[in-house]
Design a protein around this motif. Structure first.
Motif, PDB file in Angstrom:
ATOM      1  N   ILE A   1      21.272  55.189   2.309  1.00  0.00           N
ATOM      2  CA  ILE A   1      21.032  54.809   3.693  1.00  0.00           C
ATOM      3  C   ILE A   1      22.216  53.966   4.140  1.00  0.00           C
ATOM      4  CG2 ILE A   1      19.563  53.513   5.286  1.00  0.00           C
ATOM      5  CD1 ILE A   1      17.245  53.929   3.368  1.00  0.00           C
ATOM      6  N   ILE A   2      22.909  54.405   5.180  1.00  0.00           N
ATOM      7  CA  ILE A   2      24.026  53.635   5.706  1.00  0.00           C
ATOM      8  C   ILE A   2      23.542  52.823   6.893  1.00  0.00           C
ATOM      9  CG2 ILE A   2      26.307  53.731   6.776  1.00  0.00           C
ATOM     10  CD1 ILE A   2      26.971  56.112   5.085  1.00  0.00           C
ATOM     11  N   ALA A   3      23.511  51.500   6.706  1.00  0.00           N
ATOM     12  CA  ALA A   3      23.053  50.594   7.762  1.00  0.00           C
ATOM     13  C   ALA A   3      24.142  49.563   8.027  1.00  0.00           C
ATOM     14  CB  ALA A   3      21.743  49.920   7.353  1.00  0.00           C
TER      15      ALA A   3
ATOM     16  N   GLU B   1      32.209  50.693  12.309  1.00  0.00           N
ATOM     17  CA  GLU B   1      33.568  50.622  11.769  1.00  0.00           C
ATOM     18  C   GLU B   1      33.606  50.922  10.267  1.00  0.00           C
ATOM     19  OE1 GLU B   1      32.236  48.114  13.798  1.00  0.00           O
ATOM     20  OE2 GLU B   1      33.167  49.204  15.460  1.00  0.00           O
ATOM     21  N   SER B   2      32.635  50.388   9.530  1.00  0.00           N
ATOM     22  CA  SER B   2      32.665  50.554   8.072  1.00  0.00           C
ATOM     23  C   SER B   2      32.055  51.861   7.599  1.00  0.00           C
ATOM     24  CB  SER B   2      31.893  49.408   7.408  1.00  0.00           C
ATOM     25  OG  SER B   2      32.184  48.181   8.016  1.00  0.00           O
ATOM     26  N   ALA B   3      31.338  52.530   8.465  1.00  0.00           N
ATOM     27  CA  ALA B   3      30.473  53.637   8.028  1.00  0.00           C
ATOM     28  C   ALA B   3      31.210  54.767   7.307  1.00  0.00           C
ATOM     29  CB  ALA B   3      29.681  54.175   9.213  1.00  0.00           C
ATOM     30  N   GLN B   4      32.338  55.206   7.855  1.00  0.00           N
ATOM     31  CA  GLN B   4      33.035  56.340   7.241  1.00  0.00           C
ATOM     32  C   GLN B   4      33.521  55.991   5.827  1.00  0.00           C
ATOM     33  OE1 GLN B   4      33.580  59.666   8.565  1.00  0.00           O
ATOM     34  NE2 GLN B   4      33.993  59.867   6.381  1.00  0.00           N
TER      35      GLN B   4
ATOM     36  N   PRO C   1      26.200  54.150  14.606  1.00  0.00           N
ATOM     37  CA  PRO C   1      26.395  55.036  15.759  1.00  0.00           C
ATOM     38  C   PRO C   1      27.779  55.687  15.778  1.00  0.00           C
ATOM     39  CG  PRO C   1      26.543  52.749  16.452  1.00  0.00           C
ATOM     40  CD  PRO C   1      26.262  52.737  14.973  1.00  0.00           C
ATOM     41  N   VAL C   2      28.067  56.479  14.775  1.00  0.00           N
ATOM     42  CA  VAL C   2      29.293  57.287  14.706  1.00  0.00           C
ATOM     43  C   VAL C   2      28.979  58.616  14.044  1.00  0.00           C
ATOM     44  CG1 VAL C   2      31.255  55.690  14.615  1.00  0.00           C
ATOM     45  CG2 VAL C   2      29.836  56.019  12.583  1.00  0.00           C
ATOM     46  N   ARG C   3      29.791  59.612  14.378  1.00  0.00           N
ATOM     47  CA  ARG C   3      29.696  60.923  13.732  1.00  0.00           C
ATOM     48  C   ARG C   3      30.535  60.849  12.467  1.00  0.00           C
ATOM     49  NH1 ARG C   3      26.650  65.462  14.887  1.00  0.00           N
ATOM     50  NH2 ARG C   3      26.253  64.071  16.628  1.00  0.00           N
TER      51      ARG C   3
END
Lengths: 186, 186
Positions: free
Chosen positions: A128-130, A134-137, A156-158
């Motif tokens: 789960i990415i929470a 900015e850090s998500a990718q 909230p990024v693709r």
DNA sequence: TTAAGCATGTGAGAATTTTCACATAATAGA
DNA sequence: TCTATTATGTGAAAATTCTCACATGCTTAA
């Protein structure tokens, strides 16, 4: 109402009413996976339930990693809904030194650098990415490298991932924007 | 790359790449709302942004009520994403006597019985339902009676509302079940 | 045993959504 | 000014999804 297997049965008509679809749609969708119904009778509730549980793959437990221990991450750790359906958060990870070592819902937050080792040791299949957008990718790439094949993304990024990895996005702002559109144009 | 209005422009091709759609799809979808692009050039980023912000209705603020001050509710109150996009939680409500009166993120949790009066006084147009599945329908009915026209529902149930009220559902378990299906059948 | 009633599963058709492909408009360079 | 290049907006075709309607199989009751 009694089906051959002994349980109570339910018609496509009634399922449609309960789920907000049409009876034909319910029948076609179920028929895609197999002939679960009995003509003139309906679907045995218990049989249907067992079949679907098996098809969806929730007849056994999945281990999950939670990445990002901010407000949303904490809420997800406390959320009972996952565990009830066989999804267990077995590790929590963050990059923020102030969060590492803290305990939330009986889990100690670990450094993100531990993810790869933990994923193997704890047999984690799902992340789960929470984190922030900015850090998500970066976090996703690390998850993929750690052998994780499915990701629930709240940022909230693709995200870009290989085809062998599946991503489900939950974007809360998209949902409120849809409501905003409706309120504006109704 | 420079558009007539002065800003940088972007092509449907590039938008498609960024959003994970096809260029033709992007063009058709945008053309549905108007002719925003310039042939041979693309779409002015600032113009397009302004147009969409206006169409979606996020060019002004919306006031929201949060109903249910459990773990999820607390997280939503702390979540910055809503306010950044003009959605402000101006009231928090719960039925649990132990929660009423407590303060979360600068808001005092009030009794659910106050909702109707608050909705009018604070000009609340939108409600977030973060209650249990059992309470959700009852809470929705109360919201509708209070004049709320749009609802973001986190409870894992299908809610019944008049056609004049719009509901957006966010079901976290559905998303993980989708991933489970994928992991099982990949 | 037969007949009547019921609800599934599924062809066939309708409706919707997506893609293709190109006429058209704008720009840049010579 | 003229030509080459670019990228939109959109008819038309293709693909997908949904609905209709009914033959089929199962159950009950007489």
């Amino acid at each position: 109402m009694e089906a051959a297997s002994g349980g109570t049965s339910i018609s496509s008509d009634r399922l449609a009413h309960l789920t907000g679809h049409t009876a034909a749609q319910v029948r076609r969708d179920l028929a895609y996976f197999g002939n679960f119904g009995k003509r003139g009778v309906g679907y045995s509730v218990s049989d249907l339930s067992n079949q679907l549980v098996s098809i969806v793959g929730i007849d056994h437990n999945w281990n999950m990693a939670l990445i990002g221990a901010g407000n949303l991450g904490k809420a997800l750790l406390a959320y009972k809904g996952f565990e009830q359906r066989g999804f267990k958060i077995v590790g929590a990870y963050d990059n923020d030194a102030r969060k590492i070592g803290s305990t939330i819902s009986n889990l100690t937050v670990e450094s993100l650098s531990k993810l790869s080792e933990s994923a193997k040791r704890l047999d984690i299949q799902l992340a789960i990415i929470a984190t922030s957008a900015e850090s998500a990718q970066e976090v996703l790439d690390l998850s993929v490298d750690s052998g994780i094949m499915a990701v629930l993304n709240f940022a909230p990024v693709r995200l870009n991932a290989p085809d062998t990895v599946q991503i489900a996005n939950v974007d809360l702002t998209v949902e409120v924007e849809y409501l905003s559109y409706w309120l504006t144009n109704k």
